[in-house]
Design a protein around this motif. Structure first.
Motif, mmCIF file in Angstrom:
data_model
loop_
_atom_site.group_PDB
_atom_site.id
_atom_site.type_symbol
_atom_site.label_atom_id
_atom_site.label_comp_id
_atom_site.label_asym_id
_atom_site.label_seq_id
_atom_site.Cartn_x
_atom_site.Cartn_y
_atom_site.Cartn_z
ATOM 1 N N SER A 27 38.805 31.167 42.472
ATOM 2 C CA SER A 27 38.153 30.042 43.141
ATOM 3 C C SER A 27 37.075 30.439 44.158
ATOM 4 O O SER A 27 36.442 29.567 44.745
ATOM 5 C CB SER A 27 39.204 29.165 43.834
ATOM 6 N N THR A 28 36.886 31.729 44.367
ATOM 7 C CA THR A 28 35.866 32.193 45.320
ATOM 8 C C THR A 28 35.077 33.339 44.692
ATOM 9 O O THR A 28 35.392 33.797 43.599
ATOM 10 C CB THR A 28 36.508 32.708 46.633
ATOM 11 N N ALA A 29 34.083 33.800 45.411
ATOM 12 C CA ALA A 29 33.288 34.940 44.957
ATOM 13 C C ALA A 29 33.949 36.272 45.322
ATOM 14 O O ALA A 29 33.460 37.332 44.963
ATOM 15 C CB ALA A 29 31.899 34.886 45.574
ATOM 16 N N LEU A 30 35.076 36.208 46.013
ATOM 17 C CA LEU A 30 35.775 37.411 46.461
ATOM 18 C C LEU A 30 36.694 37.933 45.359
ATOM 19 O O LEU A 30 37.485 37.182 44.798
ATOM 20 C CB LEU A 30 36.599 37.097 47.708
ATOM 21 N N ASP A 31 36.576 39.201 45.057
ATOM 22 C CA ASP A 31 37.403 39.804 44.014
ATOM 23 C C ASP A 31 38.522 40.620 44.661
ATOM 24 O O ASP A 31 38.303 41.719 45.157
ATOM 25 C CB ASP A 31 36.547 40.700 43.118
ATOM 26 N N LEU A 32 39.724 40.040 44.683
ATOM 27 C CA LEU A 32 40.902 40.752 45.176
ATOM 28 C C LEU A 32 41.682 41.277 43.991
ATOM 29 O O LEU A 32 41.873 40.564 43.005
ATOM 30 C CB LEU A 32 41.810 39.814 45.975
ATOM 31 N N ASP A 33 42.155 42.490 44.100
ATOM 32 C CA ASP A 33 42.971 43.072 43.045
ATOM 33 C C ASP A 33 44.374 43.286 43.592
ATOM 34 O O ASP A 33 44.567 44.104 44.493
ATOM 35 C CB ASP A 33 42.363 44.395 42.587
ATOM 36 N N ALA A 34 45.336 42.532 43.084
ATOM 37 C CA ALA A 34 46.732 42.680 43.513
ATOM 38 C C ALA A 34 47.464 43.501 42.460
ATOM 39 O O ALA A 34 47.555 43.097 41.309
ATOM 40 C CB ALA A 34 47.391 41.320 43.683
ATOM 41 N N GLN A 35 47.945 44.646 42.867
ATOM 42 C CA GLN A 35 48.653 45.544 41.961
ATOM 43 C C GLN A 35 50.107 45.631 42.405
ATOM 44 O O GLN A 35 50.380 45.970 43.551
ATOM 45 C CB GLN A 35 48.016 46.938 41.998
ATOM 46 N N ARG A 36 51.011 45.313 41.464
ATOM 47 C CA ARG A 36 52.434 45.367 41.803
ATOM 48 C C ARG A 36 53.108 46.506 41.056
ATOM 49 O O ARG A 36 52.965 46.649 39.852
ATOM 50 C CB ARG A 36 53.131 44.052 41.457
ATOM 51 N N VAL A 37 53.859 47.280 41.812
ATOM 52 C CA VAL A 37 54.688 48.344 41.252
ATOM 53 C C VAL A 37 56.054 48.202 41.906
ATOM 54 O O VAL A 37 56.207 48.413 43.111
ATOM 55 C CB VAL A 37 54.093 49.744 41.536
ATOM 56 N N GLY A 38 57.039 47.784 41.127
ATOM 57 C CA GLY A 38 58.391 47.610 41.655
ATOM 58 C C GLY A 38 58.415 46.651 42.818
ATOM 59 O O GLY A 38 57.958 45.518 42.723
ATOM 60 N N GLY A 39 58.908 47.098 43.946
ATOM 61 C CA GLY A 39 59.042 46.266 45.134
ATOM 62 C C GLY A 39 57.865 46.354 46.078
ATOM 63 O O GLY A 39 58.024 46.186 47.291
#
Length: 112
Positions: A27-39
């Motif tokens: 929804s925005t021009a901001l590119d966030l990368d959320a990376q999940r590994v386990g907890g």
């Protein structure tokens, strides 16, 4: 709180962080990368800075590390509260993420 209850609440929190990052990116021009590994979830910002949120199972805490420092949260009274009285988790994450995003107003909130 039992270990099982903690893990359920902590997993829900991490999932909500991932979903919020996806919403922000869509929804925005901001590119966030959320990376999940386990907890653990690592949010990577366009400038390559990071915010790391991880479960501390033995302590029943959520830890948040950002440029501004490290914070510990326990689930109390229906919300994740900072152990040193700094506030509620989602408000703190929004503030810190907004700062690391160059002042953009980012919103993180628990899902009902």
């Amino acid at each position: 709180m039992t270990d099982s209850e903690f893990l359920d609440r902590a997993d829900a929190l991490l999932l909500q962080i991932e979903q919020a990052c996806d919403r922000i990116t869509e929804s925005t021009a901001l590119d966030l990368d959320a990376q999940r590994v386990g907890g653990m979830v690592t949010i990577v910002f366009p400038d390559r800075s990071q915010i790391v949120v991880n479960q501390q199972k033995p302590l029943h805490e959520i830890w948040l590390a950002a440029r501004a420092g490290g914070f510990h949260f326990k689930f109390q009274d229906g919300q994740w509260l900072d152990t040193k009285g700094e506030g509620e988790f989602y408000a703190m994450l929004a503030k810190l993420a907004s700062e690391q995003a160059g002042g953009a107003s980012l919103r993180f909130a628990p899902q009902a």
